[in-house]
Design an enzyme around this catalytic site. Structure first.
Site, mmCIF file in Angstrom:
data_model
loop_
_atom_site.group_PDB
_atom_site.id
_atom_site.type_symbol
_atom_site.label_atom_id
_atom_site.label_comp_id
_atom_site.label_asym_id
_atom_site.label_seq_id
_atom_site.Cartn_x
_atom_site.Cartn_y
_atom_site.Cartn_z
ATOM 1 N N LYS A 53 -54.169 55.099 -57.941
ATOM 2 C CA LYS A 53 -54.637 56.081 -56.956
ATOM 3 C C LYS A 53 -55.433 57.194 -57.643
ATOM 4 O O LYS A 53 -56.487 57.620 -57.167
ATOM 5 C CB LYS A 53 -53.440 56.652 -56.179
ATOM 6 C CG LYS A 53 -52.879 55.635 -55.186
ATOM 7 C CD LYS A 53 -51.496 55.976 -54.668
ATOM 8 C CE LYS A 53 -50.979 54.778 -53.856
ATOM 9 N NZ LYS A 53 -49.590 54.899 -53.438
ATOM 10 N N GLN A 97 -44.863 59.030 -53.299
ATOM 11 C CA GLN A 97 -44.738 57.604 -53.613
ATOM 12 C C GLN A 97 -43.326 57.103 -53.285
ATOM 13 O O GLN A 97 -42.343 57.676 -53.739
ATOM 14 C CB GLN A 97 -45.063 57.380 -55.105
ATOM 15 C CG GLN A 97 -45.097 55.940 -55.524
ATOM 16 C CD GLN A 97 -46.238 55.155 -54.873
ATOM 17 O OE1 GLN A 97 -47.379 55.600 -54.821
ATOM 18 N NE2 GLN A 97 -45.917 53.981 -54.354
ATOM 19 N N ASP A 120 -50.668 58.795 -45.723
ATOM 20 C CA ASP A 120 -49.990 57.491 -45.667
ATOM 21 C C ASP A 120 -49.840 57.038 -44.219
ATOM 22 O O ASP A 120 -49.581 55.861 -43.950
ATOM 23 C CB ASP A 120 -48.589 57.605 -46.301
ATOM 24 C CG ASP A 120 -48.451 56.757 -47.556
ATOM 25 O OD1 ASP A 120 -49.320 55.895 -47.784
ATOM 26 O OD2 ASP A 120 -47.457 56.956 -48.277
#
Ligand code: NAP
Length: 286
Positions: A53, A97, A120
């Site tokens: 990322k 995460q 997300d």
């Protein structure tokens, strides 16, 4: 006739080129999109994802901040980090995460992220907006699948789409996105009766069950587009999808490989979301 292989890496590279042009344009307007990724603990797979990322941000000219916290970080401490990022004007997107260490309630952390920065797409408000058809940040993997289908030249409207799997991160949002694109959508799961017959009616078949090579040609309508979201590590260390690629090759019209299909799209869609969030935060039309 052999199915057309959908090359996720190629599509992803093409979208990234478009995103570089977008970030350059935004910078001319004084806006640099910013993404914060929070990693708690030492999970090796998570470290790889976070690294990828960060690399994508550098490639696209997105400001990135990676916050690495020790595994023993308390929920309270993590929530304080999220709150600081919620307030930080240089940060447009926040990604924590997953999975988190067991002593931290994942839902509490997801709920704490400002919906405007929820890149997300997992916050209940983002999910709700998706259900009612309002503008929202879309979950990255299902959004990537939609791009793969569209950029393969397949029209979604009016088609019968069957999604196998009903998880909150893939199956359910996938079905909602296909519905938004005007497909007629059926969702199958572990309790579905006659799944083979249902799947065989699909013009668009999306599989996300986490079972290596579980779906063979007996589930596939001739000419269908088959999208395999599954990523499974086999005993020999190789990766396999949920679809038996070789078995389906002569039946499907289009098919994604694993690796190299859906996988490369997920981070690219995260970048898309970050740019989208930055535009919205700065009142720039999206
Ligand atoms: P999950 O949370 O374990 O959900 C699996 C779903 O599949 C559940 O809804 C389950 O039904 C259903 N299912 C399981 N076995 C089935 C069967 N034999 N027949 C029909 N339905 C079945 O998994 P997930 O998080 O959605 O992930 C699915 C796969 O996608 C995994 O391989 C994962 O690694 C992969 N994935 C890939 C990406 C990417 O970027 N490429 C991103 C996310 C996930 P019930 O609800 O009835 O239990």
């Amino acid at each position: 006739m052999s199915a057309q292989r959908i090359e996720g890496k190629k599509v992803s590279d093409q979208i990234r080129e478009e995103l570089i042009a977008e970030t350059n344009k935004l910078k001319e307007q004084g806006v640099t999109p910013g993404l914060a990724v929070v990693l708690v603990g030492e999970d090796p797979a998570s470290k790889v994802y976070v690294g990828a990322k960060e690399k994508a941000c550098v490639q696209l000219g997105i400001h990135s901040e990676v916050i690495k916290l020790p595994a023993e970080t308390s929920e309270e401490e993590l929530l304080a980090v999220v709150e600081r990022l919620n307030q930080d004007a240089a940060i447009n997107g926040i990604l924590v995460q997953l999975p988190l260490p067991r002593h931290i309630n994942e839902k509490a952390v997801i709920d704490a992220i400002l919906p405007a920065k929820d890149v997300d797409g997992f916050h209940p408000q983002s999910v709700g907006n998706l259900v009612i058809g309002d503008d929202s940040l879309l979950p990255c993997t299902p959004a990537g699948v939609i791009e793969l289908i569209k950029r393969s030249g397949v029209d979604i409207a009016g088609k019968h789409a069957v999604v196998i799997g009903r998880s909150n991160i893939v199956g359910k949002p996938m079905a909602l996105l296909l519905l938004r694109e005007h497909a007629t959508v059926t969702i199958c799961h572990s309790r579905t009766a006659n799944m083979e017959e249902i799947a065989k009616q699909a013009d668009i078949l999306v599989v996300a069950i986490g079972k290596p090579k579980a779906i063979g040609k007996s589930f596939v309508k001739p000419g269908a587009i088959v999208i395999d979201v599954g990523v499974n590590r086999l005993e020999d260390g190789k990766l396999a999808g949920d679809v038996d690629f070789d078995d389906c090759l002569d039946t499907a019209g289009f098919i994604t490989p694993v690796p190299g299909g859906v996988g490369p799209m997920t981070i690219t869609m995260l970048m898309t979301n970050t740019i989208h969030a930055a535009k919205r935060a700065n009142g720039i039309g999206v």
